[in-house]
Design a protein around this motif. Sequence first.
Motif, PDB file in Angstrom:
ATOM      1  N   GLN A 164       0.847  -1.201   0.000  1.00 52.52           N
ATOM      2  CA  GLN A 164       0.000   0.000   0.000  1.00 52.52           C
ATOM      3  C   GLN A 164       0.885   1.255   0.000  1.00 52.52           C
ATOM      4  OE1 GLN A 164      -3.045  -1.938   3.167  1.00 52.52           O
ATOM      5  NE2 GLN A 164      -3.682   0.058   2.369  1.00 52.52           N
ATOM      6  N   PRO A 165       0.707   2.127  -0.976  1.00 53.94           N
ATOM      7  CA  PRO A 165       1.522   3.341  -1.039  1.00 53.94           C
ATOM      8  C   PRO A 165       0.966   4.452  -0.159  1.00 53.94           C
ATOM      9  CG  PRO A 165       0.090   3.229  -2.937  1.00 53.94           C
ATOM     10  CD  PRO A 165      -0.163   1.977  -2.150  1.00 53.94           C
ATOM     11  N   LEU A 166       1.876   5.214   0.431  1.00 51.03           N
ATOM     12  CA  LEU A 166       1.488   6.433   1.121  1.00 51.03           C
ATOM     13  C   LEU A 166       1.346   7.516   0.050  1.00 51.03           C
ATOM     14  CD1 LEU A 166       1.223   6.868   4.251  1.00 51.03           C
ATOM     15  CD2 LEU A 166       3.263   8.276   4.070  1.00 51.03           C
ATOM     16  N   ALA A 167       0.158   8.082  -0.102  1.00 48.62           N
ATOM     17  CA  ALA A 167      -0.143   8.961  -1.234  1.00 48.62           C
ATOM     18  C   ALA A 167      -0.506  10.358  -0.769  1.00 48.62           C
ATOM     19  CB  ALA A 167      -1.282   8.380  -2.069  1.00 48.62           C
ATOM     20  N   SER A 168      -0.139  11.333  -1.597  1.00 48.28           N
ATOM     21  CA  SER A 168      -0.487  12.726  -1.318  1.00 48.28           C
ATOM     22  C   SER A 168      -1.995  12.879  -1.171  1.00 48.28           C
ATOM     23  CB  SER A 168       0.016  13.617  -2.454  1.00 48.28           C
ATOM     24  OG  SER A 168      -0.500  14.930  -2.341  1.00 48.28           O
ATOM     25  N   VAL A 169      -2.406  13.760  -0.263  1.00 49.78           N
ATOM     26  CA  VAL A 169      -3.831  13.991  -0.024  1.00 49.78           C
ATOM     27  C   VAL A 169      -4.530  14.417  -1.310  1.00 49.78           C
ATOM     28  CG1 VAL A 169      -5.494  15.396   1.269  1.00 49.78           C
ATOM     29  CG2 VAL A 169      -3.433  14.541   2.401  1.00 49.78           C
ATOM     30  N   SER A 170      -3.812  15.097  -2.211  1.00 49.50           N
ATOM     31  CA  SER A 170      -4.419  15.557  -3.460  1.00 49.50           C
ATOM     32  C   SER A 170      -4.918  14.404  -4.318  1.00 49.50           C
ATOM     33  CB  SER A 170      -3.416  16.405  -4.252  1.00 49.50           C
ATOM     34  OG  SER A 170      -2.273  15.644  -4.604  1.00 49.50           O
ATOM     35  N   LEU A 171      -4.309  13.217  -4.177  1.00 46.23           N
ATOM     36  CA  LEU A 171      -4.758  12.060  -4.950  1.00 46.23           C
ATOM     37  C   LEU A 171      -6.087  11.510  -4.445  1.00 46.23           C
ATOM     38  CD1 LEU A 171      -1.489  10.041  -5.639  1.00 46.23           C
ATOM     39  CD2 LEU A 171      -2.962  11.155  -7.308  1.00 46.23           C
ATOM     40  N   PHE A 172      -6.548  12.003  -3.297  1.00 47.85           N
ATOM     41  CA  PHE A 172      -7.818  11.553  -2.747  1.00 47.85           C
ATOM     42  C   PHE A 172      -8.939  12.560  -2.955  1.00 47.85           C
ATOM     43  CE2 PHE A 172      -4.513   9.392  -0.358  1.00 47.85           C
ATOM     44  CZ  PHE A 172      -4.979   8.099  -0.261  1.00 47.85           C
ATOM     45  N   GLU A 173      -8.625  13.843  -2.902  1.00 41.17           N
ATOM     46  CA  GLU A 173      -9.726  14.796  -2.830  1.00 41.17           C
ATOM     47  C   GLU A 173      -9.571  16.043  -3.684  1.00 41.17           C
ATOM     48  OE1 GLU A 173      -8.327  17.113   1.240  1.00 41.17           O
ATOM     49  OE2 GLU A 173      -9.488  15.274   1.417  1.00 41.17           O
ATOM     50  N   HIS A 174      -8.496  16.176  -4.461  1.00 40.96           N
ATOM     51  CA  HIS A 174      -8.382  17.365  -5.300  1.00 40.96           C
ATOM     52  C   HIS A 174      -9.470  17.334  -6.370  1.00 40.96           C
ATOM     53  CE1 HIS A 174      -6.767  20.404  -8.038  1.00 40.96           C
ATOM     54  NE2 HIS A 174      -6.059  20.832  -7.015  1.00 40.96           N
ATOM     55  N   PRO A 175     -10.120  18.483  -6.665  1.00 37.82           N
ATOM     56  CA  PRO A 175     -11.211  18.501  -7.654  1.00 37.82           C
ATOM     57  C   PRO A 175     -10.829  17.915  -9.000  1.00 37.82           C
ATOM     58  CG  PRO A 175     -11.136  20.580  -6.450  1.00 37.82           C
ATOM     59  CD  PRO A 175      -9.937  19.798  -6.026  1.00 37.82           C
ATOM     60  N   TRP A 176      -9.598  18.121  -9.435  1.00 36.70           N
ATOM     61  CA  TRP A 176      -9.182  17.561 -10.727  1.00 36.70           C
ATOM     62  C   TRP A 176      -9.211  16.043 -10.692  1.00 36.70           C
ATOM     63  CZ3 TRP A 176      -4.538  20.763 -13.015  1.00 36.70           C
ATOM     64  CH2 TRP A 176      -4.953  22.089 -13.193  1.00 36.70           C
ATOM     65  N   ILE A 177      -8.710  15.470  -9.595  1.00 37.41           N
ATOM     66  CA  ILE A 177      -8.665  14.016  -9.481  1.00 37.41           C
ATOM     67  C   ILE A 177     -10.073  13.443  -9.403  1.00 37.41           C
ATOM     68  CG2 ILE A 177      -7.942  12.102  -8.006  1.00 37.41           C
ATOM     69  CD1 ILE A 177      -5.670  13.320  -9.565  1.00 37.41           C
ATOM     70  N   ILE A 178     -10.975  14.107  -8.700  1.00 27.89           N
ATOM     71  CA  ILE A 178     -12.339  13.621  -8.560  1.00 27.89           C
ATOM     72  C   ILE A 178     -13.049  13.576  -9.909  1.00 27.89           C
ATOM     73  CG2 ILE A 178     -14.602  14.174  -7.576  1.00 27.89           C
ATOM     74  CD1 ILE A 178     -13.141  15.184  -5.089  1.00 27.89           C
ATOM     75  N   TRP A 179     -12.698  14.520 -10.807  1.00 29.12           N
ATOM     76  CA  TRP A 179     -13.289  14.492 -12.140  1.00 29.12           C
ATOM     77  C   TRP A 179     -12.579  13.496 -13.048  1.00 29.12           C
ATOM     78  CZ3 TRP A 179     -17.801  16.193 -13.784  1.00 29.12           C
ATOM     79  CH2 TRP A 179     -18.458  17.188 -13.066  1.00 29.12           C
ATOM     80  N   TRP A 180     -11.278  13.377 -12.915  1.00 30.04           N
ATOM     81  CA  TRP A 180     -10.524  12.436 -13.745  1.00 30.04           C
ATOM     82  C   TRP A 180     -10.898  10.992 -13.428  1.00 30.04           C
ATOM     83  CZ3 TRP A 180      -4.968  14.806 -13.270  1.00 30.04           C
ATOM     84  CH2 TRP A 180      -4.718  15.635 -14.368  1.00 30.04           C
ATOM     85  N   LEU A 181     -10.842  10.646 -12.143  1.00 29.46           N
ATOM     86  CA  LEU A 181     -10.969   9.266 -11.687  1.00 29.46           C
ATOM     87  C   LEU A 181     -12.091   9.148 -10.665  1.00 29.46           C
ATOM     88  CD1 LEU A 181      -7.146   8.722 -11.186  1.00 29.46           C
ATOM     89  CD2 LEU A 181      -8.537   7.517 -12.885  1.00 29.46           C
ATOM     90  N   PRO A 182     -12.615   7.960 -10.430  1.00 30.36           N
ATOM     91  CA  PRO A 182     -13.641   7.783  -9.397  1.00 30.36           C
ATOM     92  C   PRO A 182     -13.158   8.316  -8.060  1.00 30.36           C
ATOM     93  CG  PRO A 182     -13.428   5.795 -10.712  1.00 30.36           C
ATOM     94  CD  PRO A 182     -12.297   6.695 -11.129  1.00 30.36           C
ATOM     95  N   SER A 183     -14.056   8.906  -7.304  1.00 29.47           N
ATOM     96  CA  SER A 183     -13.660   9.602  -6.075  1.00 29.47           C
ATOM     97  C   SER A 183     -12.990   8.674  -5.070  1.00 29.47           C
ATOM     98  CB  SER A 183     -14.880  10.279  -5.440  1.00 29.47           C
ATOM     99  OG  SER A 183     -15.864   9.319  -5.082  1.00 29.47           O
ATOM    100  N   GLN A 184     -13.335   7.383  -5.077  1.00 27.15           N
ATOM    101  CA  GLN A 184     -12.760   6.452  -4.113  1.00 27.15           C
ATOM    102  C   GLN A 184     -11.671   5.577  -4.715  1.00 27.15           C
ATOM    103  OE1 GLN A 184     -15.654   6.300  -5.675  1.00 27.15           O
ATOM    104  NE2 GLN A 184     -16.761   4.392  -5.315  1.00 27.15           N
ATOM    105  N   TRP A 185     -11.205   5.924  -5.889  1.00 23.97           N
ATOM    106  CA  TRP A 185     -10.245   5.092  -6.614  1.00 23.97           C
ATOM    107  C   TRP A 185      -8.971   4.846  -5.804  1.00 23.97           C
ATOM    108  CZ3 TRP A 185      -5.379   5.860  -9.035  1.00 23.97           C
ATOM    109  CH2 TRP A 185      -5.043   4.932 -10.025  1.00 23.97           C
ATOM    110  N   SER A 186      -8.368   5.888  -5.267  1.00 24.43           N
ATOM    111  CA  SER A 186      -7.109   5.748  -4.531  1.00 24.43           C
ATOM    112  C   SER A 186      -7.268   4.895  -3.279  1.00 24.43           C
ATOM    113  CB  SER A 186      -6.549   7.126  -4.150  1.00 24.43           C
ATOM    114  OG  SER A 186      -6.206   7.863  -5.296  1.00 24.43           O
TER     115      SER A 186
END
Length: 345
Positions: A164-186
């Motif tokens: 399991q990778p430790l990931a930047s908070v932006s990969l979970f909740e940044h608006p760009w990521i939420i539109w790019w990928l499913p909100s719970q993907w990470s």
Amino acid sequence: MTVVINQHSDSIIDQPLEISSNKGYQFSWFDWFCLWYPPGWLVLFNRHWQHYHSDPDGWNWWEYILFLLPCGFYLALLMRWLRLGCRSPRKEVGEFNPNYQQAFRQEILAPIVKYYFQGELQQINNLPQTGPMIVAMNHAGMCFPWDFLTLGYLLSETREWVVQPLASVSLFEHPWIIWWLPSQWSQVLGGVRAEIGDFEAAIAQGKILLYAPEGIRGPGKGWHKRHQLQKFDISFMQLSDRYHIPILPVLCIGSEFLHPWTINSKKLQRIIKLPFLPISPLMLILLLFPSMGIWAMKTHLKYFIQPLEQQINSGKDRADTYQQAQKFRDKLQTQLNQVLKSINI
């Protein structure tokens, strides 16, 4: 993510995932096209998710087609926003699903790692047989964390670990990521938020964690500081000492070429609240194809496994721990320089 090829409406997130030859995700000609056409990687990620999960707020077939056209992503984004009633996709809370991680690893990451990034492990004799541990890796590239994903795949394939990778908070909740990928993907893929509470909870549970001691300074350092390890955070040494968890150092060569010739625009980065904002010639193409945000340049990712660090003494106070962390960084920098010299880079 509503009307897509290979989508099974009865495969929803709350049901157990079963991987088999007749239920697994099968690559179509369209998927192979997306794999070798840079704007298509985002399509591939989302289509795979929809194969196993119900996602009524996701992209649909017509929007996927627009991803592949110059500036088409902007129209697709507008179409999806209108289709959702002029709102953002729902922010659902997802939990780690090892079965989906395995499916994503075998069905999506495998061809990317093997045929595109040509990932390989070196000095495998230094790999322990089991965990728990903190896998500490130098991080670079100023792009989507492909050096992390590739190492996680290789470790899982070699030792059958659940990493399991430790990931930047932006990969979970940044608006760009939420539109790019499913909100719970990470979260579903096993990402642990890079916050001290979540980090400590994962360590206490005895997991195998993939961690970048440089933090966001690693990928954000830019092309002119490539192969130069930045200041290490101290939390991983403190937690390693507290819970008696060994550290496995790994040196990655090739990640700097995932997005070469970059500089980090710190002012714009702060305005749009991104961990870093790379400026390079490739950014002109990204403006035409925003779906390329998860793509990276083709490179050869080599990972050199270093001997396991089992006796970690984090020091009596924060200043002492900081000095210990920087000594550890200097040790890895020396090892990195030796590897670079041995392969003539």
